[in-house]
Design a protein around this motif. Sequence first.
Motif, PDB file in Angstrom:
ATOM      1  N   GLU A  45       0.928  -1.401   0.013  1.00 28.95           N
ATOM      2  CA  GLU A  45      -0.011  -0.017   0.077  1.00 28.95           C
ATOM      3  C   GLU A  45       0.814   1.285   0.263  1.00 28.95           C
ATOM      4  OE1 GLU A  45      -4.375  -0.848   1.622  1.00 28.95           O
ATOM      5  OE2 GLU A  45      -3.048  -0.358   3.061  1.00 28.95           O
TER       6      GLU A  45
ATOM      7  N   ASP B  31      -3.566   4.899  -0.753  1.00 32.25           N
ATOM      8  CA  ASP B  31      -4.476   4.070  -0.097  1.00 32.25           C
ATOM      9  C   ASP B  31      -4.946   4.107   1.234  1.00 32.25           C
ATOM     10  OD1 ASP B  31      -4.441   1.859  -2.302  1.00 32.25           O
ATOM     11  OD2 ASP B  31      -2.277   1.842  -1.479  1.00 32.25           O
TER      12      ASP B  31
ATOM     13  N   GLY C  20     -10.072   4.531  -0.529  1.00 29.54           N
ATOM     14  CA  GLY C  20      -9.198   4.607   0.421  1.00 29.54           C
ATOM     15  C   GLY C  20      -9.469   5.084   1.820  1.00 29.54           C
TER      16      GLY C  20
END
Length: 335
Positions: A149, A216, A239
């Motif tokens: 991420e 994210d 997100g």
Amino acid sequence: MTARSLLFTGPGDVMVRESAVPDPGAGEVQVRTAVSAISAGTELLIYRGQVPQSMAADETIDALDGDFEYPSKYGYAAVGRVTAVGEDVDTDWLDQRVFAFNPHESHFLTKPEHLHRVPDPVSDAAAALLANAETAVNFLLDGGPAIGERVTVFGQGIVGLLTTALLAQFPLETLLTVDDYTQRRELSLSLGADYALAPDEDIHNYFESIEPDGVDLAYELSGNPSALNDAIHSTGTAGRVIVGSWYGTKPTELDLGGEFHRSRIRLQSSQVSTIDPEDRGRWTKERRLSEAWRLLGQLDTSSLITHRIPVECAADAYRLLDDSPADTLGVLLTY
């Protein structure tokens, strides 16, 4: 011997009150404080008069059973030694080095179950950051960073830096930090951040040219309400934005009229007084604290402490934090 207690007496005003050192009653211990850490975020709100005075200080900490009405004691990061025990208390507690969620005062009484023994490898100064480290652990539990991420942390005060240090242990694709001050950005890089940006042209250029799809996961830990818009705007579709800042009475104006409407971004508050219901089956405060101790035991925290100030000069400490944030990070009161 005289005991000294710090009192917030009004916006921009603190005083140190002297009193007799209290003797422990049955089931109590007396602790003599060596250092206590100022929690710059919350305590500057109190110092500036930016908190709702009728709000409970913290119902989960026995030593903070009042509200924010002046005059009031506050603080929750005291490290010292047990100097006396009352009846029905094991004498094994005598001379133990301990941490307590207790206001800034040179001597205090508490029950043994409210104390946390400081592990031998952890210095007094590092132990004073336990509450901050526990908060950082809580942020990671709530954010749930995953492999690969892209993560951004807005705000690199003590809690932001400790959060960055924890995130750096994850196999992320990118760890980005954002802060106004050069010293804090440089520290975040030393703790494992891949990029450290200023919240002006740097961040806008970064997301336009390098991460146009956004991150994210974003953490807003700066205490600045305007940074929450930046955190939202930097986050991609579906997100998460974790809001760890407490803004007190400062107004927060959000721009939710653009991409946010269709983005499915999840906006979540995070605060260390409680554990997310989804985690309570496996996580307890004791387990969370053990992770915080582990972090403090493996991290060199000396660069996070910039000032040690005698409690008698506490007014100087708060003025320094308020007036010179570019040069000030962790401030310890000494006794």
